[in-house]
Write an enzyme that holds these catalytic residues in place. Structure first.
Site, PDB file in Angstrom:
ATOM      1  N   CYS A 115       0.816  -1.230   0.000  1.00 45.75           N
ATOM      2  CA  CYS A 115       0.000   0.000   0.000  1.00 45.75           C
ATOM      3  C   CYS A 115       0.844   1.273   0.000  1.00 45.75           C
ATOM      4  O   CYS A 115       0.354   2.343  -0.342  1.00 45.75           O
ATOM      5  CB  CYS A 115      -0.946   0.005   1.196  1.00 45.75           C
ATOM      6  SG  CYS A 115      -2.160  -1.316   1.116  1.00 45.75           S
ATOM      7  N   HIS A 251      -3.188   7.632   2.048  1.00 46.60           N
ATOM      8  CA  HIS A 251      -3.573   6.320   1.525  1.00 46.60           C
ATOM      9  C   HIS A 251      -5.015   6.045   1.961  1.00 46.60           C
ATOM     10  O   HIS A 251      -5.383   6.286   3.108  1.00 46.60           O
ATOM     11  CB  HIS A 251      -2.625   5.263   2.080  1.00 46.60           C
ATOM     12  CG  HIS A 251      -3.068   3.861   1.816  1.00 46.60           C
ATOM     13  ND1 HIS A 251      -3.509   3.451   0.578  1.00 46.60           N
ATOM     14  CD2 HIS A 251      -3.165   2.771   2.632  1.00 46.60           C
ATOM     15  CE1 HIS A 251      -3.846   2.171   0.646  1.00 46.60           C
ATOM     16  NE2 HIS A 251      -3.654   1.740   1.879  1.00 46.60           N
ATOM     17  N   ASN A 281      -9.909   0.059  -0.536  1.00 44.31           N
ATOM     18  CA  ASN A 281      -8.450   0.116  -0.490  1.00 44.31           C
ATOM     19  C   ASN A 281      -7.899  -0.466  -1.793  1.00 44.31           C
ATOM     20  O   ASN A 281      -7.982  -1.666  -2.015  1.00 44.31           O
ATOM     21  CB  ASN A 281      -7.957  -0.683   0.724  1.00 44.31           C
ATOM     22  CG  ASN A 281      -6.448  -0.606   0.901  1.00 44.31           C
ATOM     23  OD1 ASN A 281      -5.733  -0.176   0.001  1.00 44.31           O
ATOM     24  ND2 ASN A 281      -5.974  -1.033   2.058  1.00 44.31           N
TER      25      ASN A 281
END
Ligand code: UT7
Length: 324
Positions: A115, A251, A281
């Protein structure tokens, strides 16, 4: 004295057509729209079509970023593609994108920091551009996490989605661009946490692709502290602060992590760009997806001070501060 700086010239993103809502997911696993929204802020995610690959998502995002920059593929001499879901074990998905765009000069490679991949790729491209080795870079985050999810595990399958985002960076003389450009980047890893978020397969270990496994609560516990630490590093390096930044583009993993990080740092909610509700996500793609949204809707303007951060598997985490 003038120096070379990496300036953002354009941004673009792409989400696959197919939308999977929380309610639809609740028909196949024991979950509910209410639980997902309350615990994560996610309302829907996009799923790549059969045969639609990470390279396809990446190429669409890259093409849009080039158009936004007013450049053509031939202007690019560096491609760094952050992904944990490459088309193949090798060659790099970046090489596929390079070929599809018709670029034959320079270099193209993948970068894997889960990520945090986009922030790591941005920092890597910035370092290369500032040495003068390359002139213009496509920095891409692209993922098809739907392909590595265990669709029977409600603890993970409701959280992730597919997508891609890209920025075009150009090496510029500070005498010409003034304050603009990437001001600082800070990257961190701590492999002791690698078993808290991982994929249980791989070419060397199982010869399979595997599925994503996560101790969600453990990741959550570490996230806010790691994120705020690396942002404090960015502030210390530049003299910037929660008050002087214009936009916080974190993020997009979980709305609660985003809100708690902003609150701990004293960043006003009105400066926080949140798109997690619309795509879940998307790992390395999430920051450029959010950047593109805020750039297109007119929030992020030339001259704005934009703070990025990410945290993910490894653990890896990092921040970047950009004068847009
Ligand atoms: O990019 C970095 C990667 N990952 C992340 O950032 C994710 C970090 N972690 C998180 O976002 C959160 O920990 C989650 C969203 C994954 C979970 O939220 P939580 O508030 O930490 O919930 P929990 O894991 O403590 O679970 C609470 C309850 C449990 O039931 P019991 O034990 O209290 O009876 C779970 O079994 O919620 C249950 N649960 C669910 N219920 C409905 C877990 N997943 C689901 C679900 N639907 N999908």
């Amino acid at each position: 004295m003038s120096v070379i700086k990496s300036v953002v010239r354009g941004v673009g993103s792409y989400l696959p057509e197919r939308v999977l809502t929380n309610s639809e997911l609740a028909r196949s696993v024991d979950t509910s729209d209410e639980w997902i929204v309350q615990r994560t802020g996610i309302r829907e995610r996009h799923i790549a079509a059969t045969g639609e690959l990470t390279s396809d998502l990446a190429r669409h995002a890259a093409t849009r970023a080039l158009a936004d920059a007013g450049l053509v593929a031939g202007d690019i001499d560096l491609i760094i593609l952050a992904t944990s879901t490459p088309d193949q074990t090798f060659p790099a998905t970046a090489a596929t994108v390079q070929a599809q765009l018709g670029i034959t000069q320079g270099a193209a490679f993948d970068l894997q920091a889960v990520c945090s991949g986009f922030v790591f790729a941005l920092a890597t491209a910035d370092a290369h551009l500032r040495t003068g080795s390359f002139k213009r870079a496509l920095v891409i985050g692209a993922e098809t996490f739907s392909r590595i999810l265990d669709w029977e595990d409600r603890g993970t399958c409701v959280l992730f989605g597919d997508g891609a985002g890209a920025v075009v960076l150009e090496a510029c003389d500070s005498a010409e661009v003034g304050e603009r450009g990437i001001l600082t980047t800070h990257l961190r890893s701590d492999g002791r946490h690698r078993s808290k978020l991982f994929v249980d397969g791989g070419p060397s270990s199982t010869q399979t692709v595997g599925h994503l496994r996560m101790e969600g609560r453990e990741v959550f516990k570490h996230a806010v502290g790691m994120i705020t630490d690396v942002i404090e590093d960015a502030f210390a390096a530049t003299g910037a602060s929660a008050d002087t930044i214009d936009w916080f583009v974190p993020h997009q993993a979980n709305r609660r992590i985003i809100d708690a990080s902003a609150q701990k740092l004293g960043i006003a909610p009105s400066k926080v760009v949140t798109t997690v509700d619309l795509h879940g996500n998307t790992s390395a793609a999430s920051i450029p997806l959010a950047l593109d949204t805020a750039h297109k809707d007119g929030r992020i303007k030339s001259g704005d001070l934009v703070l990025l951060e990410a945290m993910g598997g490894g653990f890896t985490w990092g921040s970047a501060l950009i004068r847009w």
